[in-house]
Motif scaffolding. Structure first.
Motif, PDB file in Angstrom:
ATOM      1  N   THR A  11     -14.866  -6.694 -52.648  1.00  0.00           N
ATOM      2  CA  THR A  11     -13.849  -6.127 -51.756  1.00  0.00           C
ATOM      3  C   THR A  11     -12.467  -6.620 -52.153  1.00  0.00           C
ATOM      4  O   THR A  11     -11.490  -5.866 -52.103  1.00  0.00           O
ATOM      5  CB  THR A  11     -14.133  -6.495 -50.293  1.00  0.00           C
ATOM      6  OG1 THR A  11     -14.220  -7.916 -50.162  1.00  0.00           O
ATOM      7  CG2 THR A  11     -15.424  -5.873 -49.805  1.00  0.00           C
ATOM      8  N   VAL A 382      -7.508  -1.745 -48.460  1.00  0.00           N
ATOM      9  CA  VAL A 382      -8.800  -1.066 -48.660  1.00  0.00           C
ATOM     10  C   VAL A 382      -8.571   0.350 -49.180  1.00  0.00           C
ATOM     11  O   VAL A 382      -8.176   1.234 -48.424  1.00  0.00           O
ATOM     12  CB  VAL A 382      -9.624  -0.997 -47.362  1.00  0.00           C
ATOM     13  CG1 VAL A 382     -11.050  -0.555 -47.672  1.00  0.00           C
ATOM     14  CG2 VAL A 382      -9.630  -2.324 -46.634  1.00  0.00           C
ATOM     15  N   LYS A 398     -14.965  -2.864 -47.646  1.00  0.00           N
ATOM     16  CA  LYS A 398     -14.044  -3.493 -46.698  1.00  0.00           C
ATOM     17  C   LYS A 398     -14.359  -4.969 -46.516  1.00  0.00           C
ATOM     18  O   LYS A 398     -15.484  -5.331 -46.165  1.00  0.00           O
ATOM     19  CB  LYS A 398     -14.123  -2.787 -45.343  1.00  0.00           C
ATOM     20  CG  LYS A 398     -13.128  -3.305 -44.316  1.00  0.00           C
ATOM     21  CD  LYS A 398     -13.451  -2.781 -42.928  1.00  0.00           C
ATOM     22  CE  LYS A 398     -14.554  -3.555 -42.260  1.00  0.00           C
ATOM     23  NZ  LYS A 398     -14.132  -4.943 -41.891  1.00  0.00           N
ATOM     24  N   GLY A 403      -8.991  -3.856 -41.808  1.00  0.00           N
ATOM     25  CA  GLY A 403      -9.165  -2.544 -41.230  1.00  0.00           C
ATOM     26  C   GLY A 403      -8.919  -2.475 -39.736  1.00  0.00           C
ATOM     27  O   GLY A 403      -9.162  -3.430 -39.001  1.00  0.00           O
TER      28      GLY A 403
END
Length: 418
Positions: A11, A382, A398, A403
């Protein structure tokens, strides 16, 4: 290749690739150390490793191998990327890897800057804050693998490294690029080869980036890359091509293995509108829950973009770790999600969103992804990703704390349509 990057998880690699692509560099993310040369159009190459929580010696070996491959592609500067919450233990792996790269590259000094203001990560007097709270009060103290119990990055690095760790305080950073460059030279002269550099805003990161134009090694979160593309642009080295990404059409699913507070809130929000299947470590380890059962559950509801998740309260996670062992729980859950992802992709799932760094690493490895083309940003840090390999699936990976609450719905829309 102009800039070569080594990321300690998957990520984080896509987070960094997103930053560089937005900065105007033709960027590709590679899964593991490639065995073939990078495409000629690649200006920034990000090698994604799964080295954050492995043995220190293995993390060093993998990182040095990535460094050598990147240099062989022509990289003029190396960036070692780790999480903006400095995820590590007292034993490593950030400090030992950074020291090994310094030695390999012959660097005088390397910046340490795990800052990403867009997601609330700031650094002041060497102390890391998350949304205004000290790191050890932000929820990261409960991380199941790398509990961050000390916000003083210099002190945390001191546990991991051999030499004294320096500091470029915010008062110096505010004076601009020349002052930062002079401060780093002073740290090098004092034989402090790692220097923590304060930053609280993007403007600070741009100034630090400008000071790094001639640096052999830079380390930090993805935010440290904000100011680096401008150095290559000023030298007339960027093509302006960007990267290629196309959406996919087909069914979708979501997998979440992160147990962060933000991930748990996102799971609650998503499962209020979509089917969800909770997977417990005890059930996976005992065999009561199998990938076959989870696969049947998902495919029976595939038109509704279902979620499979193991996200749980930290106390529940710790209880499972106490019963079975920390490594055993992690291996069981990661293996479960990796195997399930392969089954879903082979059944025609074209869009897959994954929450959690370790879970993302397991999924990408199981899918045998070779490299990613970087798509549009979904939320800060992301991007949407188009995979190259035996399963050309669209993915969003993620980190646990990243987020907005509605991230998963936005991610599916960014990856394509049913």
């Amino acid at each position: 290749m102009l800039l070569g990057c080594i990321a300690d998880d998957f990520t984080g690699a896509s987070d960094l690739a997103n930053t560089l692509a937005k900065g105007g560099m033709a960027t590709m993310q590679f899964v593991g150390v490639p065995t073939e040369a990078a495409p000629a159009e690649c200006e920034a190459g990000v090698v994604a490793l799964k080295s954050r929580t492995i043995a220190v010696a293995d993390a060093i070996a993998q990182s040095l191998a990535a460094c050598e491959w990147l240099r062989a592609q022509g990289a003029r500067q190396i960036l070692f990327k780790y999480c903006s919450t400095f995820d590590s233990t007292k034993e490593g792996n950030i400090g030992p890897v950074a020291e090994a790269l310094i030695e390999r590259l012959g660097a005088d000094v390397a910046v340490v800057c795990p800052v990403f203001p867009a997601t609330g990560r700031t650094l002041f007097n060497g102390h890391l804050f998350v949304n205004g709270r000290l790191l050890n009060e932000s929820g990261m103290q409960n991380h199941p693998l790398t509990p961050m119990i000390d916000p003083d990055i210099r002190r945390w690095l001191a546990y991991q490294t051999k030499g004294e760790v320096g500091l470029v305080p915010y008062a110096t950073v505010r004076q601009g690029t020349a002052a930062i460059r002079a401060a780093l030279a002073a740290e090098a002269a004092a034989n402090r080869r790692l220097a923590v550099v304060d930053a609280v805003a993007d403007a600070d990161l741009n100034a630090i980036g400008a000071a790094m134009a001639e640096a052999k090694l830079v380390t930090g979160g993805s935010g440290i890359a904000l100011g680096l593309p401008a150095n290559f642009q000023a030298a007339g080295l960027l093509s302006g091509r960007g990267t290629s990404f196309s959406q996919a059409t087909g069914p979708a699913a979501v997998l979440s293995g992160s147990c962060s507070a933000q991930s748990r809130a996102q799971v609650v929000a998503y499962t209020a509108r979509h089917p969800g299947l909770l997977v417990l470590p005890d059930e996976v380890i005992s065999g009561a829950m199998t990938t076959g059962k989870a696969f049947d559950h998902v495919m029976g509801r595939i038109g509704l973009a279902p979620m499979v998740y193991s996200s749980a309260d930290p106390d529940e996670v710790k209880a499972a770790q106490d019963r079975h062992g920390k490594a055993e729980v992690a291996e069981a859950i990661e293996g479960f999600f990796g195997e399930l992802a392969v089954m879903l992709a082979d059944a025609g799932v074209a869009r897959l969103v994954v929450g959690g760094g370790e879970t993302s690493g397991a999924v990408v490895t199981a899918l045998e992804v070779e490299r990613f083309h970087i798509g549009p940003e979904i939320d800060p840090g992301v991007p949407a990703l188009a995979a190259e390999g035996p399963r050309p699936i669209r993915l969003a990976l993620k980190s646990g704390n990243f987020g907005a609450i509605d991230f998963y719905d936005k991610a599916l829309a960014a990856l394509g349509a049913p």
